[in-house]
Design a protein around this motif. Structure first.
Motif, short mmCIF file in Angstrom:
data_model
loop_
_atom_site.label_atom_id
_atom_site.label_comp_id
_atom_site.label_asym_id
_atom_site.label_seq_id
_atom_site.Cartn_x
_atom_site.Cartn_y
_atom_site.Cartn_z
N VAL A 123 0.74 -1.16 -0.13
CA VAL A 123 0.11 0.07 -0.07
C VAL A 123 0.90 1.31 0.09
CG1 VAL A 123 -2.10 -1.05 1.13
CG2 VAL A 123 -0.35 -0.24 2.47
N GLU A 124 0.22 2.38 -0.27
CA GLU A 124 0.96 3.53 -0.30
C GLU A 124 0.33 4.58 0.61
OE1 GLU A 124 2.93 5.88 -0.16
OE2 GLU A 124 4.00 5.41 -1.87
N PRO A 125 0.65 4.69 2.03
CA PRO A 125 0.02 5.30 3.06
C PRO A 125 0.01 6.90 2.82
CG PRO A 125 1.40 3.77 3.85
CD PRO A 125 1.75 3.73 2.62
N ARG A 126 0.78 7.41 1.88
CA ARG A 126 0.63 8.81 1.67
C ARG A 126 -0.45 9.11 1.01
NH1 ARG A 126 6.74 9.59 -0.66
NH2 ARG A 126 5.94 7.77 -1.81
N ARG A 127 -1.05 8.10 0.16
CA ARG A 127 -2.33 8.37 -0.58
C ARG A 127 -3.46 8.19 -0.33
NH1 ARG A 127 -1.03 9.79 -6.03
NH2 ARG A 127 1.05 9.60 -6.61
N PHE A 128 -3.53 7.64 1.22
CA PHE A 128 -4.59 7.27 1.85
C PHE A 128 -5.60 8.55 2.23
CE2 PHE A 128 -3.06 3.14 4.29
CZ PHE A 128 -2.82 2.69 3.03
N PRO A 129 -6.80 8.23 2.22
CA PRO A 129 -7.95 9.57 2.53
C PRO A 129 -7.32 9.84 4.06
CG PRO A 129 -9.07 7.64 1.63
CD PRO A 129 -7.58 7.11 1.69
N PRO A 130 -7.67 11.15 4.44
CA PRO A 130 -7.35 11.52 5.71
C PRO A 130 -8.01 10.93 6.64
CG PRO A 130 -8.61 13.24 4.38
CD PRO A 130 -8.25 12.09 3.53
N HIS A 131 -9.23 10.29 6.38
CA HIS A 131 -10.09 9.83 7.39
C HIS A 131 -9.97 8.13 7.43
CE1 HIS A 131 -13.01 9.29 4.05
NE2 HIS A 131 -12.70 10.39 3.80
N ARG A 132 -10.43 7.53 8.48
CA ARG A 132 -10.81 5.93 8.47
C ARG A 132 -11.54 5.38 7.13
NH1 ARG A 132 -13.29 4.61 13.11
NH2 ARG A 132 -15.11 4.95 11.80
N THR A 133 -10.79 4.66 6.35
CA THR A 133 -11.79 4.21 5.19
C THR A 133 -11.81 2.76 5.19
OG1 THR A 133 -10.96 5.93 3.99
CG2 THR A 133 -11.98 4.39 2.67
N VAL A 134 -12.76 2.30 4.94
CA VAL A 134 -13.26 0.83 4.91
C VAL A 134 -13.66 0.71 3.34
CG1 VAL A 134 -14.36 -1.09 5.57
CG2 VAL A 134 -13.79 0.76 7.18
N VAL A 135 -12.96 -0.47 3.06
CA VAL A 135 -13.21 -0.99 1.56
C VAL A 135 -13.46 -2.42 1.67
CG1 VAL A 135 -12.38 -1.32 -0.94
CG2 VAL A 135 -11.12 0.36 0.50
N GLU A 136 -14.70 -2.66 0.93
CA GLU A 136 -15.19 -4.18 1.12
C GLU A 136 -14.81 -4.71 0.08
OE1 GLU A 136 -19.15 -5.14 3.02
OE2 GLU A 136 -19.72 -5.57 0.83
N PHE A 137 -14.16 -5.90 0.06
CA PHE A 137 -13.79 -6.55 -1.53
C PHE A 137 -14.88 -7.83 -1.29
CE2 PHE A 137 -10.10 -4.00 -0.98
CZ PHE A 137 -9.65 -3.68 -2.08
N ARG A 138 -15.63 -8.04 -2.56
CA ARG A 138 -16.31 -9.06 -2.68
C ARG A 138 -15.90 -9.92 -3.67
NH1 ARG A 138 -22.32 -5.82 -2.64
NH2 ARG A 138 -22.15 -5.19 -0.50
N PHE A 139 -15.40 -11.11 -3.20
CA PHE A 139 -15.14 -12.12 -4.29
C PHE A 139 -16.35 -13.08 -4.94
CE2 PHE A 139 -11.57 -10.88 -1.86
CZ PHE A 139 -10.24 -10.77 -2.53
N ARG A 140 -16.58 -12.49 -5.97
CA ARG A 140 -17.91 -13.20 -6.59
C ARG A 140 -17.83 -14.88 -6.79
NH1 ARG A 140 -17.90 -9.37 -11.81
NH2 ARG A 140 -18.31 -7.46 -10.78
N ASP A 141 -16.82 -15.34 -7.48
CA ASP A 141 -16.61 -16.73 -7.41
C ASP A 141 -16.42 -17.50 -6.22
OD1 ASP A 141 -14.34 -15.19 -7.50
OD2 ASP A 141 -13.01 -17.10 -8.27
N ALA A 142 -15.82 -16.88 -5.07
CA ALA A 142 -15.63 -17.76 -3.98
C ALA A 142 -16.49 -17.63 -3.00
CB ALA A 142 -14.17 -17.17 -3.30
N GLY A 143 -17.44 -16.50 -3.10
CA GLY A 143 -18.52 -16.20 -2.23
C GLY A 143 -18.05 -15.90 -0.94
#
Length: 240
Positions: A123-143
């Motif tokens: 990851v590149e922390p210098r490019r993170f949003p200034p606030h806490r950010t949650v990214v949800e990754f959904r893997f379609r094939d694996a459920g």
């Protein structure tokens, strides 16, 4: 572990690093893993007993050393100067595989949890949003659904709901996410093709790819994929 003599430098090196799993352990240490569980998490298929054996072997051969953990709980594994000098060896092995075994790479076989662990390491922390950010990754094939939480310059992998609503939701097959991570295709290309669906605030969905450095060999993989595509196009043209 067999010892075959010191008559050849290649032979001497293979006694240290050529056993199965050993180069992968070194790769993880080079990528920044220091704790036993971190290394194990990035290597699906290795038993904890075998990982202990390999780490002890590397420590005996002067490649790895152990230090007390800064938090006072447990110990950390760190590469010595000799271990860090193996970075060029691991890099050469990866580049060789991408060049000559490219067609045998199977991105859909990596477990989603392992892929997310690799992504959180790159990851590149210098490019993170200034606030806490949650990214949800959904893997379609694996459920499977896995969350990545970015907060105060760090990235954390959550296999259970972190307790915060996601700011961004990205959905794709394991193979698509893996190909983006490896550099075979770009995030933007995959989104435009509809292979990745992203939902969230526009400024977050646009900047999301910049939060990751992707694979250390992404550029090499991209170039190899482009050559393969060009060769395939040329072959079709010849047949046509």
């Amino acid at each position: 572990m067999a010892e075959y003599g010191d008559y050849c430098p290649v032979n001497m090196a293979t006694e240290v690093v050529a056993d199965r799993w050993t180069p992968l352990i070194i790769r993880e240490l080079l990528l920044g893993s220091t704790r036993f569980n971190e290394i194990a998490r990035a290597l699906p298929g290795i038993s904890r007993t075998l990982l202990v054996q390999r780490l002890r072997h590397l420590e005996r051969r002067g490649v790895v050393e152990t230090w007390p953990s800064p938090n006072g709980r447990g110990r950390e594994y760190r590469l010595t100067d000799a271990g860090r000098d193996l970075e060029s060896v691991i890099d050469a092995m990866s580049r060789w595989a991408i060049e000559w075994l490219f067609e045998d790479l199977k991105p859909d076989t990596v477990p989603p949890t392992t892929l997310m662990w690799w992504m959180h390491q790159r990851v590149e922390p210098r490019r993170f949003p200034p606030h806490r950010t949650v990214v949800e990754f959904r893997f379609r094939d694996a459920g499977e659904t896995i969350w990545l939480m970015l907060d105060r310059g760090t990235a954390s992998v959550c296999v259970q709901h972190p307790g915060f609503e996601p700011d961004v939701v990205a959905s794709a097959t394991t193979a698509t996410f893996s190909e983006v991570f490896s550099g075979v295709r770009s995030w933007r290309q995959s989104v435009l093709a509809g292979d990745i669906e992203v939902h969230g605030m526009p400024q977050l969905t646009r900047s999301l790819p910049t939060w990751f450095l992707w694979s250390p060999w992404a550029k090499v993989s991209k170039e190899r994929a482009q050559r393969a595509l060009a060769a395939e196009g040329a072959a079709r043209g010849t047949l046509g």
